[in-house]
Scaffold this active site. Structure first.
Site, short mmCIF file in Angstrom:
data_model
loop_
_atom_site.label_atom_id
_atom_site.label_comp_id
_atom_site.label_asym_id
_atom_site.label_seq_id
_atom_site.Cartn_x
_atom_site.Cartn_y
_atom_site.Cartn_z
N LYS A 110 0.78 -0.92 -0.38
CA LYS A 110 -0.15 0.40 -0.04
C LYS A 110 0.63 1.43 -0.18
CE LYS A 110 -3.82 -2.47 2.68
NZ LYS A 110 -5.08 -2.29 3.49
N ASN A 112 -1.75 0.47 6.18
CA ASN A 112 -1.74 -1.56 7.16
C ASN A 112 -0.25 -2.29 6.59
OD1 ASN A 112 -3.58 -1.56 5.59
ND2 ASN A 112 -4.50 -2.89 6.78
N HIS A 165 -2.55 -5.79 2.14
CA HIS A 165 -3.17 -5.72 1.58
C HIS A 165 -3.47 -7.21 1.19
CE1 HIS A 165 -7.30 -7.15 -0.15
NE2 HIS A 165 -7.11 -7.47 -1.06
N TYR A 181 -12.38 -2.51 -3.59
CA TYR A 181 -13.15 -3.01 -2.25
C TYR A 181 -14.46 -2.43 -2.02
CZ TYR A 181 -7.94 -1.94 0.14
OH TYR A 181 -7.28 -2.48 0.59
N THR A 229 -4.67 -7.69 10.41
CA THR A 229 -5.63 -5.59 9.89
C THR A 229 -4.90 -4.72 11.13
OG1 THR A 229 -7.14 -6.64 9.49
CG2 THR A 229 -7.38 -4.60 9.29
N ARG A 286 -1.49 -14.44 4.90
CA ARG A 286 -2.44 -13.74 6.18
C ARG A 286 -1.67 -13.82 7.16
NH1 ARG A 286 -6.66 -12.06 4.37
NH2 ARG A 286 -8.31 -11.47 6.24
N PHE A 338 -14.97 3.92 6.96
CA PHE A 338 -14.18 4.24 6.36
C PHE A 338 -13.84 3.89 5.48
CE2 PHE A 338 -14.04 -0.50 8.29
CZ PHE A 338 -13.46 -0.33 6.99
N ARG A 348 3.19 -6.51 9.37
CA ARG A 348 2.22 -4.84 9.94
C ARG A 348 2.23 -4.94 10.77
NH1 ARG A 348 -3.55 -8.05 7.66
NH2 ARG A 348 -3.60 -6.16 5.63
N GLU A 365 -9.64 -11.08 -7.19
CA GLU A 365 -8.90 -9.97 -7.33
C GLU A 365 -8.26 -10.12 -8.52
OE1 GLU A 365 -9.58 -9.33 -2.43
OE2 GLU A 365 -7.79 -9.65 -2.98
P1 CMP Z 1 -7.14 -4.51 4.04
O1 CMP Z 1 -6.80 -5.94 4.33
O2 CMP Z 1 -6.24 -3.94 2.44
O3 CMP Z 1 -9.22 -4.53 3.80
C1 CMP Z 1 -9.87 -3.51 3.95
C2 CMP Z 1 -9.11 -2.60 4.97
O4 CMP Z 1 -9.93 -1.62 4.96
C3 CMP Z 1 -8.12 -2.83 5.74
O5 CMP Z 1 -6.71 -3.42 4.86
C4 CMP Z 1 -7.72 -1.17 6.44
O6 CMP Z 1 -6.53 -0.77 6.13
C5 CMP Z 1 -8.71 -0.51 6.55
N1 CMP Z 1 -9.68 -0.22 7.55
C6 CMP Z 1 -10.43 -1.79 8.10
N2 CMP Z 1 -9.62 -0.95 9.07
C7 CMP Z 1 -10.25 0.24 9.88
C8 CMP Z 1 -10.93 1.12 10.51
N3 CMP Z 1 -11.33 0.69 11.53
N4 CMP Z 1 -10.71 2.26 10.15
C9 CMP Z 1 -9.69 2.57 9.14
N5 CMP Z 1 -9.31 1.63 7.89
C10 CMP Z 1 -9.89 0.58 8.28
#
Ligand code: CMP
Length: 139
Positions: free
Chosen positions: A10, A113, A116, A50, A92, A86, A58, A103, A127
């Site tokens: 990212k 983070n 993905h 997404y 996450t 993962r 968010f 992470r 995807e």
């Molecule tokens: P990802 O695995 O890319 O899948 C969805 C993304 O949403 C997740 O990683 C985070 O980067 C983002 N995400 C999840 N929870 C939150 C949150 N509470 N606030 C902002 N972003 C979020």
């Protein structure tokens, strides 16, 4: 079984020149990078990727962040690649991520983070198809 999973490095990570360090963690875990490219998404393109999160509070912030700077999209292949990736990524929220995971080491927040990874075989297939043609997958 040998699987393929879609991974994204990212904007928070590409900005800090962490692509190589993150790829080393994938490769050290036995994941092979069978396709990889650096792209700059538009917010609309991030929004389609997404789409499952579009009702979340968010969602807008997530799409803007993913379009803020380039990302590296890649396909990782290996035994149990989806779960293995993962595991290497960690939880996450970096505050919950196990020591040594991407992470835990690199993520800045739950939103920014660093990586993905697909969460299941069906999402991995969709995807991968969103970013790559069959010709670009070099196993
Ligand atoms: P990802 O695995 O890319 O899948 C969805 C993304 O949403 C997740 O990683 C985070 O980067 C983002 N995400 C999840 N929870 C939150 C949150 N509470 N606030 C902002 N972003 C979020």
């Amino acid at each position: 079984a040998i699987e393929r999973t879609l991974s994204i490095i990212k904007p928070d990570a590409t900005r800090r020149n962490l692509t190589g360090k993150i790829n080393a963690k994938f490769e050290d875990a036995g994941l092979r990078i069978v396709a990889q490219k650096r792209i700059h998404l538009t917010p609309a393109q991030a929004g389609i990727f997404y789409e499952v999160h579009k009702e979340r509070p968010f969602y807008g912030e997530l799409c803007d962040f993913m379009a803020s700077e380039p990302v590296v999209v890649q396909v990782l292949e290996g035994e149990g690649a989806i779960a293995k990736n993962r595991e290497v990524m960690g939880a996450t929220n970096p505050a919950d991520a196990a020591a040594g995971t991407v992470r835990a080491e690199f993520a800045e927040s739950v939103g920014e983070n660093s990586v993905h990874g697909s969460d299941a075989p069906e999402t991995a297939a969709a995807e991968i198809a969103y970013f790559f043609s069959g010709l670009e997958l070099v196993g």
